[in-house]
Motif scaffolding. Structure first.
Motif, PDB file in Angstrom:
ATOM      1  N   HIS A 185       0.988  -1.098   0.188  1.00  0.00           N
ATOM      2  CA  HIS A 185       0.022  -0.090  -0.179  1.00  0.00           C
ATOM      3  C   HIS A 185       0.633   1.288  -0.211  1.00  0.00           C
ATOM      4  O   HIS A 185       1.989   1.487   0.297  1.00  0.00           O
ATOM      5  CB  HIS A 185      -0.881  -0.118   1.293  1.00  0.00           C
ATOM      6  N   CYS A 189      -4.890   4.623   1.307  1.00  0.00           N
ATOM      7  CA  CYS A 189      -4.035   4.168   0.378  1.00  0.00           C
ATOM      8  C   CYS A 189      -4.020   4.796  -1.052  1.00  0.00           C
ATOM      9  O   CYS A 189      -5.563   4.855  -1.542  1.00  0.00           O
ATOM     10  CB  CYS A 189      -4.112   2.495   0.147  1.00  0.00           C
ATOM     11  N   CYS A 220      -1.915  -4.656  -1.603  1.00  0.00           N
ATOM     12  CA  CYS A 220      -2.858  -3.819  -2.165  1.00  0.00           C
ATOM     13  C   CYS A 220      -3.394  -4.325  -3.358  1.00  0.00           C
ATOM     14  O   CYS A 220      -2.859  -4.751  -4.070  1.00  0.00           O
ATOM     15  CB  CYS A 220      -1.855  -2.657  -2.148  1.00  0.00           C
ATOM     16  N   ASP A 246      -3.484   3.770  -3.919  1.00  0.00           N
ATOM     17  CA  ASP A 246      -3.902   2.876  -5.117  1.00  0.00           C
ATOM     18  C   ASP A 246      -5.234   2.099  -4.891  1.00  0.00           C
ATOM     19  O   ASP A 246      -5.823   2.207  -5.845  1.00  0.00           O
ATOM     20  CB  ASP A 246      -2.556   1.965  -5.090  1.00  0.00           C
ATOM     21  N   CYS A 247      -5.436   1.648  -3.759  1.00  0.00           N
ATOM     22  CA  CYS A 247      -6.683   0.837  -3.422  1.00  0.00           C
ATOM     23  C   CYS A 247      -7.836   1.449  -2.726  1.00  0.00           C
ATOM     24  O   CYS A 247      -8.945   1.183  -2.562  1.00  0.00           O
ATOM     25  CB  CYS A 247      -6.330  -0.387  -2.868  1.00  0.00           C
TER      26      CYS A 247
HETATM   27 ZN   LIG Z   1      -3.530  -0.265  -1.331  1.00  0.00          ZN
END
Ligand SMILES: [Zn+2]
Length: 194
Positions: free
Chosen positions: A105, A113, A127, A115-116
């Motif tokens: 993450h 996070c 992640c 990204d997610c």
């Molecule tokens: Zn993540």
């Protein structure tokens, strides 16, 4: 509707090892009653720390031979002289070897996070960013790459389906032509200066 606490409900989890968590979880399951979110949170926290945290050294437990339960801490020399003292020994790894997440993450300053989009307190070890959502109303959201697979399947189909061979040849030619054009186009794009 609020959950009424009963005397049987566990106190906020003290469990600091995986084994203790599992024990508590099994007891909770046996009671068959709802468990506080706080307790579940503490279990999750312990699992994350203990299973994915740093590896700690192994410890030993001993018990007299022929005894079913009763694992205990070894006294001095118990492990080395287990056989003479008629003891069974087991080595316990407090932590399994930590596995490296497939993708780490990347936390922002709010511990979410990038990204997610999962908050840290909810996240698992890996992640897993959600797949890109394609908005089909956005006319720009189109990639020639998407056409390649259906075209290739069409060619495959032309080989096996019960269509006459002239149609099959025509289908194959046209699909191949389109794939070539897609490749040319993508190649041209990747050569363009950024
Ligand atoms: Zn993540």
């Amino acid at each position: 509707m609020s959950q009424e606490k009963t005397d049987a409900a566990p106190a906020p989890a003290e469990a600091k090892t995986v084994a203790a968590c599992v024990r508590e979880m099994r007891r909770a399951a046996a009671r068959g009653e709802p468990v506080d979110a706080e307790v579940i949170g503490a279990w999750g926290e312990t699992f994350m720390t203990e299973l994915y945290g740093k590896q700690k050294p192994v410890r030993f437990e001993v018990r007299p031979k022929g005894v079913i339960n009763g694992w205990g801490n070894p006294l001095e020399g118990d492990v080395a002289h287990a056989s003479r003292r008629r003891l069974d020994v087991r080595a316990l790894y407090l932590h399994p070897p930590p596995t490296k997440p497939v993708k780490e993450h990347r936390w922002d300053d709010k511990n979410i996070c990038r990204d997610c989009q999962e908050p840290m307190f909810l996240s698992g070890p890996d992640c897993v960013p959600p797949g890109k959502v394609i908005n089909f109303r956005d006319r720009d959201a189109i990639s020639l790459e998407w056409f390649r697979q259906p075209l290739e399947e069409l060619i495959q189909l032309a080989k096996t389906a019960r269509i006459n061979r002239f149609d099959a040849a025509k289908l194959t030619n046209e699909a191949n032509y389109l794939i070539e054009r897609i490749d040319q186009h993508l190649k041209g794009k990747s050569n363009e200066p950024q």
